[in-house]
Design a protein around this motif. Structure first.
Motif, PDB file in Angstrom:
ATOM      1  N   PHE A 129       0.643  -1.009  -0.158  1.00  0.00           N
ATOM      2  CA  PHE A 129       0.113  -0.108  -0.114  1.00  0.00           C
ATOM      3  C   PHE A 129       1.132   1.382  -0.010  1.00  0.00           C
ATOM      4  O   PHE A 129       0.522   2.746  -0.688  1.00  0.00           O
ATOM      5  CB  PHE A 129      -0.564   0.130   0.869  1.00  0.00           C
TER       6      PHE A 129
ATOM      7  N   ALA B 180       2.009   1.088  -4.177  1.00  0.00           N
ATOM      8  CA  ALA B 180       1.072   1.202  -4.579  1.00  0.00           C
ATOM      9  C   ALA B 180       1.307   3.581  -4.183  1.00  0.00           C
ATOM     10  O   ALA B 180       0.554   4.421  -5.000  1.00  0.00           O
ATOM     11  CB  ALA B 180      -0.077   1.530  -4.334  1.00  0.00           C
TER      12      ALA B 180
ATOM     13  N   VAL C 296       0.024   4.774  -1.794  1.00  0.00           N
ATOM     14  CA  VAL C 296      -1.349   5.443  -1.470  1.00  0.00           C
ATOM     15  C   VAL C 296      -1.882   6.336  -0.696  1.00  0.00           C
ATOM     16  O   VAL C 296      -1.155   6.891   0.156  1.00  0.00           O
ATOM     17  CB  VAL C 296      -2.490   4.597  -0.317  1.00  0.00           C
TER      18      VAL C 296
ATOM     19  N   HIS D 268      -8.262   7.364  -0.407  1.00  0.00           N
ATOM     20  CA  HIS D 268      -8.590   6.452  -0.813  1.00  0.00           C
ATOM     21  C   HIS D 268      -9.936   6.389   0.283  1.00  0.00           C
ATOM     22  O   HIS D 268     -10.254   5.531   0.336  1.00  0.00           O
ATOM     23  CB  HIS D 268      -7.251   5.503  -0.276  1.00  0.00           C
TER      24      HIS D 268
ATOM     25  N   LYS E  14     -13.071   6.425  -0.029  1.00  0.00           N
ATOM     26  CA  LYS E  14     -13.676   5.719  -1.372  1.00  0.00           C
ATOM     27  C   LYS E  14     -14.082   4.629  -0.538  1.00  0.00           C
ATOM     28  O   LYS E  14     -14.636   3.928  -1.202  1.00  0.00           O
ATOM     29  CB  LYS E  14     -12.380   5.715  -2.383  1.00  0.00           C
ATOM     30  N   ILE E  15     -12.859   4.433   0.012  1.00  0.00           N
ATOM     31  CA  ILE E  15     -13.212   3.224   0.894  1.00  0.00           C
ATOM     32  C   ILE E  15     -14.742   3.017   1.585  1.00  0.00           C
ATOM     33  O   ILE E  15     -15.413   2.337   1.545  1.00  0.00           O
ATOM     34  CB  ILE E  15     -11.692   2.296   1.818  1.00  0.00           C
TER      35      ILE E  15
ATOM     36  N   PHE F 201     -17.358   2.470  -0.727  1.00  0.00           N
ATOM     37  CA  PHE F 201     -17.414   1.164  -1.941  1.00  0.00           C
ATOM     38  C   PHE F 201     -18.197   0.754  -0.245  1.00  0.00           C
ATOM     39  O   PHE F 201     -19.720  -0.386  -0.999  1.00  0.00           O
ATOM     40  CB  PHE F 201     -15.938   0.909  -0.889  1.00  0.00           C
TER      41      PHE F 201
ATOM     42  N   TYR G  52     -20.711   4.830  -4.293  1.00  0.00           N
ATOM     43  CA  TYR G  52     -19.859   4.292  -4.809  1.00  0.00           C
ATOM     44  C   TYR G  52     -19.924   4.171  -5.759  1.00  0.00           C
ATOM     45  O   TYR G  52     -20.619   3.356  -6.274  1.00  0.00           O
ATOM     46  CB  TYR G  52     -18.790   3.284  -3.948  1.00  0.00           C
TER      47      TYR G  52
ATOM     48  N   VAL H 119      -8.016  -2.143 -10.608  1.00  0.00           N
ATOM     49  CA  VAL H 119      -7.123  -1.399  -8.848  1.00  0.00           C
ATOM     50  C   VAL H 119      -6.250  -2.622  -9.131  1.00  0.00           C
ATOM     51  O   VAL H 119      -4.666  -2.391  -8.859  1.00  0.00           O
ATOM     52  CB  VAL H 119      -7.763  -1.058  -8.517  1.00  0.00           C
ATOM     53  N   HIS H 120      -6.519  -3.983  -8.678  1.00  0.00           N
ATOM     54  CA  HIS H 120      -5.805  -4.748  -8.800  1.00  0.00           C
ATOM     55  C   HIS H 120      -5.421  -5.109  -9.075  1.00  0.00           C
ATOM     56  O   HIS H 120      -4.149  -5.877  -8.648  1.00  0.00           O
ATOM     57  CB  HIS H 120      -6.521  -5.745  -7.294  1.00  0.00           C
TER      58      HIS H 120
ATOM     59  N   LEU I 152      -2.227  -3.640  -9.280  1.00  0.00           N
ATOM     60  CA  LEU I 152      -1.769  -3.917  -8.745  1.00  0.00           C
ATOM     61  C   LEU I 152      -0.754  -5.321  -9.067  1.00  0.00           C
ATOM     62  O   LEU I 152       0.729  -4.780  -8.762  1.00  0.00           O
ATOM     63  CB  LEU I 152      -2.298  -3.690  -7.692  1.00  0.00           C
TER      64      LEU I 152
ATOM     65  N   HIS J 156      -1.718 -13.021  -0.186  1.00  0.00           N
ATOM     66  CA  HIS J 156      -2.115 -11.920   0.787  1.00  0.00           C
ATOM     67  C   HIS J 156      -3.099 -11.291   1.031  1.00  0.00           C
ATOM     68  O   HIS J 156      -3.432 -10.294   2.079  1.00  0.00           O
ATOM     69  CB  HIS J 156      -1.819 -10.407  -0.886  1.00  0.00           C
TER      70      HIS J 156
ATOM     71  N   TRP K 147      -5.606 -10.131   4.178  1.00  0.00           N
ATOM     72  CA  TRP K 147      -6.470  -9.702   4.096  1.00  0.00           C
ATOM     73  C   TRP K 147      -7.344  -9.271   4.240  1.00  0.00           C
ATOM     74  O   TRP K 147      -7.696  -9.099   5.583  1.00  0.00           O
ATOM     75  CB  TRP K 147      -6.315  -8.664   2.640  1.00  0.00           C
TER      76      TRP K 147
ATOM     77  N   ILE L 162     -15.462 -11.549  -2.686  1.00  0.00           N
ATOM     78  CA  ILE L 162     -15.067  -9.923  -3.704  1.00  0.00           C
ATOM     79  C   ILE L 162     -13.698 -10.298  -3.522  1.00  0.00           C
ATOM     80  O   ILE L 162     -13.087 -10.729  -4.803  1.00  0.00           O
ATOM     81  CB  ILE L 162     -15.052  -9.158  -3.395  1.00  0.00           C
TER      82      ILE L 162
HETATM   83  C1  HEM Z   1      -4.108  -8.838  -1.417  1.00  0.00           C
HETATM   84  C2  HEM Z   1      -5.308  -8.235  -1.062  1.00  0.00           C
HETATM   85  C3  HEM Z   1      -5.609  -6.529  -1.562  1.00  0.00           C
HETATM   86  C4  HEM Z   1      -4.588  -6.344  -1.899  1.00  0.00           C
HETATM   87  C5  HEM Z   1      -3.010  -5.445  -1.885  1.00  0.00           C
HETATM   88  C6  HEM Z   1      -5.240  -4.337  -2.215  1.00  0.00           C
HETATM   89  C7  HEM Z   1      -5.103  -3.703  -2.324  1.00  0.00           C
HETATM   90  C8  HEM Z   1      -5.343  -1.608  -2.965  1.00  0.00           C
HETATM   91  C9  HEM Z   1      -5.072  -1.197  -3.221  1.00  0.00           C
HETATM   92  C10 HEM Z   1      -2.943  -0.558  -3.539  1.00  0.00           C
HETATM   93  C11 HEM Z   1      -5.825  -0.386  -3.733  1.00  0.00           C
HETATM   94  C12 HEM Z   1      -5.266   1.614  -4.603  1.00  0.00           C
HETATM   95  C13 HEM Z   1      -5.269   2.266  -3.513  1.00  0.00           C
HETATM   96  C14 HEM Z   1      -5.465   3.583  -4.345  1.00  0.00           C
HETATM   97  O1  HEM Z   1      -3.904   3.983  -5.018  1.00  0.00           O
HETATM   98  O2  HEM Z   1      -6.207   4.622  -4.207  1.00  0.00           O
HETATM   99  C15 HEM Z   1      -7.000  -0.906  -3.406  1.00  0.00           C
HETATM  100  C16 HEM Z   1      -8.381  -0.765  -3.842  1.00  0.00           C
HETATM  101  C17 HEM Z   1      -9.444  -0.815  -3.360  1.00  0.00           C
HETATM  102  N1  HEM Z   1      -9.425  -1.959  -2.716  1.00  0.00           N
HETATM  103 FE1  HEM Z   1      -8.401  -3.997  -2.600  1.00  0.00          FE
HETATM  104  N2  HEM Z   1      -6.823  -4.856  -2.199  1.00  0.00           N
HETATM  105  C18 HEM Z   1      -6.812  -6.604  -1.775  1.00  0.00           C
HETATM  106  C19 HEM Z   1      -7.771  -6.409  -1.704  1.00  0.00           C
HETATM  107  C20 HEM Z   1      -9.419  -5.728  -1.648  1.00  0.00           C
HETATM  108  C21 HEM Z   1     -10.400  -6.687  -1.586  1.00  0.00           C
HETATM  109  C22 HEM Z   1     -10.844  -7.763  -1.035  1.00  0.00           C
HETATM  110  C23 HEM Z   1     -11.897  -5.474  -1.413  1.00  0.00           C
HETATM  111  C24 HEM Z   1     -12.738  -5.825  -1.706  1.00  0.00           C
HETATM  112  C25 HEM Z   1     -13.377  -6.780  -0.390  1.00  0.00           C
HETATM  113  C26 HEM Z   1     -10.850  -3.916  -1.966  1.00  0.00           C
HETATM  114  C27 HEM Z   1     -11.448  -3.566  -2.329  1.00  0.00           C
HETATM  115  C28 HEM Z   1     -10.677  -1.851  -2.486  1.00  0.00           C
HETATM  116  C29 HEM Z   1     -11.755  -1.286  -3.429  1.00  0.00           C
HETATM  117  C30 HEM Z   1     -13.229  -0.555  -2.667  1.00  0.00           C
HETATM  118  C31 HEM Z   1     -10.717  -0.218  -3.582  1.00  0.00           C
HETATM  119  C32 HEM Z   1     -10.786   1.403  -4.617  1.00  0.00           C
HETATM  120  C33 HEM Z   1     -11.056   1.023  -5.572  1.00  0.00           C
HETATM  121  C34 HEM Z   1     -11.404   2.257  -6.668  1.00  0.00           C
HETATM  122  O3  HEM Z   1     -10.122   3.268  -7.160  1.00  0.00           O
HETATM  123  O4  HEM Z   1     -12.706   2.673  -6.893  1.00  0.00           O
HETATM  124  N3  HEM Z   1      -9.049  -4.743  -2.082  1.00  0.00           N
HETATM  125  N4  HEM Z   1      -7.127  -1.588  -2.930  1.00  0.00           N
END
Ligand code: HEM
Length: 132
Positions: free
Chosen positions: A35, A39, A41, A46, A49-50, A53, A64, A71-72, A75, A85, A89, A116
């Motif tokens: 993160f 990224a 972040v 962020h 936004k979360i 969500f 949202y 995004v993932h 990444l 990971h 998480w 998800i």
């Molecule tokens: C290995 C597990 C995960 C990692 C390492 C990870 C990492 C990240 C990173 C780095 C961002 C970008 C943040 C930014 O620059 O703003 C992000 C965004 C996000 N993540 Fe994850 N994430 C993981 C799992 C999940 C899961 C399981 C969910 C949902 C239940 C989730 C939901 C979100 C949402 C909603 C966003 C914002 C997307 C947008 O830009 O609209 N993430 N995540």
């Protein structure tokens, strides 16, 4: 920490668990550097936004507009992402939620996150972007 007695009911409840969850994420030796290093972040962007969500998921507010999947995928093109990971998480998510809340919506949040994460890993695997 006393046993929680109430469920997630408001956006303020969501803001609370989101703040605590990402504090934990940032302190995690494996997830933190993804993160804050890979990224880079922008947390003031962020976190709201979360919050939107989860507000949309759990309270049906429709605040949202987005798609978390791409995004993932991006990444995972930058750094190796492994099933471990996701396991971590989800473990931190569960710990944070159950420390503060109990009830139907809390359970729903855990199920949604799990679902998800499963879909995300399946899509990453399909694109050969999941390591191990
Ligand atoms: C290995 C597990 C995960 C990692 C390492 C990870 C990492 C990240 C990173 C780095 C961002 C970008 C943040 C930014 O620059 O703003 C992000 C965004 C996000 N993540 Fe994850 N994430 C993981 C799992 C999940 C899961 C399981 C969910 C949902 C239940 C989730 C939901 C979100 C949402 C909603 C966003 C914002 C997307 C947008 O830009 O609209 N993430 N995540």
């Amino acid at each position: 920490m006393p046993t929680p007695t109430r469920d997630i009911d408001t956006d303020a409840d969501i803001a609370l668990f989101v703040a605590h969850f990402y504090e934990r994420i940032r302190q995690d030796p494996d997830l933190g550097p993804i993160f804050d290093g890979v990224a880079q972040v922008n947390w003031p962007e962020h976190l709201p936004k979360i919050e939107r969500f989860w507000s949309s998921m759990l309270l049906g507010t429709g605040t949202y507009a987005g798609n978390p999947m791409p995004v993932h995928f991006e990444l995972a093109r930058k750094t190796p992402i492994r099933p471990a990971h996701f396991t971590q998480w989800l473990a931190l998510f569960r710990q944070t939620l159950t420390e503060h809340f109990t009830g139907e919506r809390t359970q729903e949040a855990l199920l949604r996150a799990q679902g998800i994460a499963t879909v995300m890993q399946g899509r990453l695997r399909g694109m050969e972007l999941l390591n191990g």
